[in-house]
Design a protein around this motif. Structure first.
Motif, PDB file in Angstrom:
ATOM      1  N   LYS A  87       0.838  -1.197   0.000  1.00 34.56           N
ATOM      2  CA  LYS A  87       0.000   0.000   0.000  1.00 34.56           C
ATOM      3  C   LYS A  87       0.872   1.245   0.000  1.00 34.56           C
ATOM      4  O   LYS A  87       1.982   1.218   0.529  1.00 34.56           O
ATOM      5  N   PRO A  88       0.416   2.340  -0.587  1.00 34.20           N
ATOM      6  CA  PRO A  88      -0.887   2.503  -1.227  1.00 34.20           C
ATOM      7  C   PRO A  88      -0.982   1.850  -2.592  1.00 34.20           C
ATOM      8  O   PRO A  88      -2.058   1.540  -3.053  1.00 34.20           O
ATOM      9  N   ASN A 406     -11.749  12.067  -5.938  1.00 33.39           N
ATOM     10  CA  ASN A 406     -10.622  11.204  -5.564  1.00 33.39           C
ATOM     11  C   ASN A 406     -11.174   9.834  -5.217  1.00 33.39           C
ATOM     12  O   ASN A 406     -12.401   9.621  -5.249  1.00 33.39           O
ATOM     13  N   ILE A 407     -10.317   8.913  -4.872  1.00 35.86           N
ATOM     14  CA  ILE A 407     -10.767   7.540  -4.628  1.00 35.86           C
ATOM     15  C   ILE A 407     -11.642   7.447  -3.373  1.00 35.86           C
ATOM     16  O   ILE A 407     -12.563   6.621  -3.298  1.00 35.86           O
ATOM     17  N   GLU A 408     -11.377   8.310  -2.399  1.00 30.11           N
ATOM     18  CA  GLU A 408     -12.211   8.301  -1.196  1.00 30.11           C
ATOM     19  C   GLU A 408     -13.628   8.754  -1.526  1.00 30.11           C
ATOM     20  O   GLU A 408     -14.617   8.187  -1.015  1.00 30.11           O
ATOM     21  N   ASP A 409     -13.756   9.756  -2.372  1.00 31.97           N
ATOM     22  CA  ASP A 409     -15.066  10.237  -2.820  1.00 31.97           C
ATOM     23  C   ASP A 409     -15.809   9.133  -3.563  1.00 31.97           C
ATOM     24  O   ASP A 409     -17.019   8.938  -3.378  1.00 31.97           O
ATOM     25  N   TYR A 410     -15.090   8.409  -4.398  1.00 30.13           N
ATOM     26  CA  TYR A 410     -15.698   7.288  -5.133  1.00 30.13           C
ATOM     27  C   TYR A 410     -16.252   6.241  -4.165  1.00 30.13           C
ATOM     28  O   TYR A 410     -17.413   5.816  -4.268  1.00 30.13           O
ATOM     29  N   HIS A 411     -15.436   5.815  -3.224  1.00 29.88           N
ATOM     30  CA  HIS A 411     -15.879   4.775  -2.282  1.00 29.88           C
ATOM     31  C   HIS A 411     -17.067   5.253  -1.441  1.00 29.88           C
ATOM     32  O   HIS A 411     -17.967   4.454  -1.116  1.00 29.88           O
ATOM     33  N   ALA A 412     -17.086   6.522  -1.107  1.00 34.64           N
ATOM     34  CA  ALA A 412     -18.154   7.051  -0.261  1.00 34.64           C
ATOM     35  C   ALA A 412     -19.490   7.124  -0.990  1.00 34.64           C
ATOM     36  O   ALA A 412     -20.554   6.971  -0.366  1.00 34.64           O
ATOM     37  N   ARG A 413     -19.496   7.322  -2.312  1.00 33.73           N
ATOM     38  CA  ARG A 413     -20.753   7.602  -3.017  1.00 33.73           C
ATOM     39  C   ARG A 413     -21.181   6.580  -4.059  1.00 33.73           C
ATOM     40  O   ARG A 413     -22.317   6.642  -4.540  1.00 33.73           O
ATOM     41  N   VAL A 432      -5.848  10.391  -9.191  1.00 32.14           N
ATOM     42  CA  VAL A 432      -5.280   9.065  -8.939  1.00 32.14           C
ATOM     43  C   VAL A 432      -4.090   8.820  -9.875  1.00 32.14           C
ATOM     44  O   VAL A 432      -3.747   7.686 -10.190  1.00 32.14           O
ATOM     45  N   TYR A 437      -2.092  10.356  -6.415  1.00 34.53           N
ATOM     46  CA  TYR A 437      -2.534   9.291  -5.494  1.00 34.53           C
ATOM     47  C   TYR A 437      -1.743   9.287  -4.197  1.00 34.53           C
ATOM     48  O   TYR A 437      -2.399   9.165  -3.160  1.00 34.53           O
TER      49      TYR A 437
END
Length: 568
Positions: A87-88, A406-413, A432, A437
């Motif tokens: 990771k990441p 960003n990837i966090e926004d993707y996972h959240a919504r 990303v 990233y």
């Protein structure tokens, strides 16, 4: 024979005493230091890199071959990148490993080197590092794992994405999901499909850096050890012949690799790694070359994720030599390889044993293959696609953007029932890329919202400045350059903007006026670096954009300059 190692072991007096004496504590007799080529075995063995966990056995086979040919084998470790655990993202550390390899070779009494690599980033990083020293070098891949078996059918890494969808839809139970993972990765080796690891193995064979059939011999097959032993013998002869990397990695070799990658349906990651290798060895290679030299090359290998079969099937069907022989009309057959023969000579006696796995140029498995480079106001420096893994009806498509910052926004919504998305939408993921990233993670093939999956929709156009796994599939536009984090046009896209992809015309356009884009840019601000210290900070400050290979700017070129110094 003028050996580099003689600058250490051929010394008289105190210095020679020190160099030899401490090596002798490993049980090495005096005559082994008398004019014999010292062969470094660069090993990425690690229990944290499961794909490479069998490399100790391969190293022993190499040592046998080196000794048989009159050389002195010395095994050394470098940082190992396990794609599934690091990771990441393992890509963040590709350049670091290349530095480890370069300096380990340069600083030590090594006349030639064998690179043991398998998992995705271990191959390009080791080759990049070796290019920067330019000694005689030979690559051995770890080989693909055998295909898995689950409930009466074959499975491989590409099925991970299918199992994930099936699990979300309740088509398989949690217990079945758990059972499948034990059935898939059932032997040593890297992914059984044409993912990035297998693509890299094919890349080095097509470049001429490995013995024939390196790409496809299964890891569990005894012939992988035989190839390793023969490689050990051959590297000693390469040292005697001064057959360095720069003599093999010519422009012709790179063009061959691009065409072979098209014919096998190789990973899009091939682009960013080959560009980086070319930058290290000093060959002028551009992003457009990947489109130019793969255009009109059909897909010959019926291997997942673009087809149905697996890497072991490719080996049984004749391997890469049979496929290259079928392509002989468009291959530079005079390109030299590590065994001293041309690639044409290496393929001369090859045969296709299973036409369902390796098809012919006149009757290919698919007409569309290779790497498509699209450009436009959304990707001025280019972006890449893999048409053989895309949905044909989406290769020309217009839709409104559904943007994730960003990837966090993707996972959240992504699974929010209120997300405004439908079957015509285009998913856009920002930040990303290499700096954003950081490390340009494999998140570009974003999973679709559950509500669309429930409607039977299995693919959308997806656009990002990131990468995707070579085992993945879908209509995915990747490596958008410049990336959002450095202010590329991708940073300015908003929800509802219309975007048109036309892969046939190689275009990617954002339908927003320049005046509006100027207004958006005026209020855009770059994000702060992730870290203010250490390697990650160094990476973010010096990494180049995707269309240049995402190498560090201070590592390009200069191959062959030996700056080793005597410290005693």
């Amino acid at each position: 024979m003028n050996l580099r190692s003689s600058n250490w072991f051929g010394r008289k007096g105190k210095d020679g005493f020190i160099y030899r004496a401490w090596m002798k504590n490993q049980g090495i007799p005096t005559d082994m230091f008398e004019g014999k080529p010292v062969i470094g075995i660069c090993n990425t063995w690690s229990e944290l890199t499961p794909c490479n966990a069998h490399f100790r056995d391969l190293a022993e086979a190499v040592k046998k071959g080196v000794l048989e040919a009159g050389g002195v084998p010395v095994e050394f470790p470098v940082m190992s990148l396990g794609e599934t655990l690091v990771k990441p993202t393992a890509m963040l550390y590709r350049n670091l490993v290349s530095m480890d390899v370069e300096e380990s070779i340069r600083a030590n009494p090594i006349d030639g080197v064998v690179l043991l690599c398998g998992c995705d980033k271990t191959t390009p990083s080791l080759v990049m590092g070796a290019c920067s020293v330019n000694l005689p070098t030979l690559v051995i891949s770890g080989g693909p794992m055998l295909k898995g078996h689950w409930k009466g059918r074959d499975i491989g890494t590409s099925d991970v994405w299918r199992f994930d969808v099936a699990s979300k839809l309740g088509e398989i139970t949690p217990a079945e999901f758990l059972e499948a993972e034990a059935c898939m990765a059932r032997t040593q080796g890297h992914c059984a499909v044409m993912g990035t690891a297998s693509t890299m193995a094919a890349m080095v064979e097509a470049l001429g850096l490995s013995l024939p059939n390196n790409a496809s011999i299964p890891a569990a097959d005894a012939r992988r050890k035989v190839l390793s032993q023969l490689s050990g013998r051959r590297i000693v002869e390469m040292v005697k012949q001064d057959l360095t990397l720069s003599r093999i990695l010519t422009r012709k070799a790179f063009e061959n690799a691009i065409r072979v990658n098209a014919a096998i349906g190789g990973s899009t990651n091939f682009v960013i790694h080959l560009l980086a290798i070319a930058g290290r060895i000093g060959v002028d290679l551009e992003l457009d070359d990947f489109d130019r030299f793969s255009r009109e090359v059909p897909l010959l290998a019926n291997i997942q994720p673009s087809g149905q079969h697996y890497m072991e099937d490719l080996y049984y069907a004749g391997g890469l030599p049979a496929l290259i022989k079928e392509m002989s009309a468009i291959i530079h057959l005079d390109a030299i390889t590590v065994n001293g023969k041309t690639i044409g000579e290496n393929c001369q006696g090859a045969e296709i044993y299973n036409p369902d796995v390796i098809s012919t140029m006149d009757r290919p498995f698919k007409a569309e293959s290779g790497i498509v480079v699209v450009k436009g106001n959304l990707a001025p420096d280019g972006a890449v696609m893999k048409p053989s893994a895309a949905s044909p009806q989406l290769l020309k498509h217009s839709g409104r953007a559904v943007v994730f910052e960003n990837i966090e926004d993707y996972h959240a919504r992504i699974d929010d029932p209120e997300l405004d998305i439908d079957g015509n939408s285009i998913m856009v993921l920002k930040n990303v890329g290499p700096r954003g990233y950081p490390g340009m993670a494999e998140v570009g093939n974003m999973a679709l919202p559950k509500k669309l999956l429930e409607q039977g929709i299995t693919d959308l156009v997806r656009i990002s400045d990131g990468r995707m796994s070579g085992t993945g599939f879908g209509t995915v536009v990747l490596h958008v350059s410049p990336e959002a984090a450095v202010g590329g046009p991708l940073a300015l896209v908003r929800n509802g903007d219309m975007i048109t992809l036309d892969a046939h015309k190689r275009s990617l356009e954002l339908h927003v006026s320049q005046e509006e884009l100027d207004l958006r840019r005026a209020i855009w601000a770059p994000s702060e670096p992730v870290q203010s210290r250490g390697y990650v900070h160094l990476y973010q400050m010096h990494v180049e954009q995707a269309h240049l290979g995402a190498d560090m700017d201070f590592l390009k070129g200069g191959s062959g300059k030996d700056v080793s110094r005597d410290s005693h």
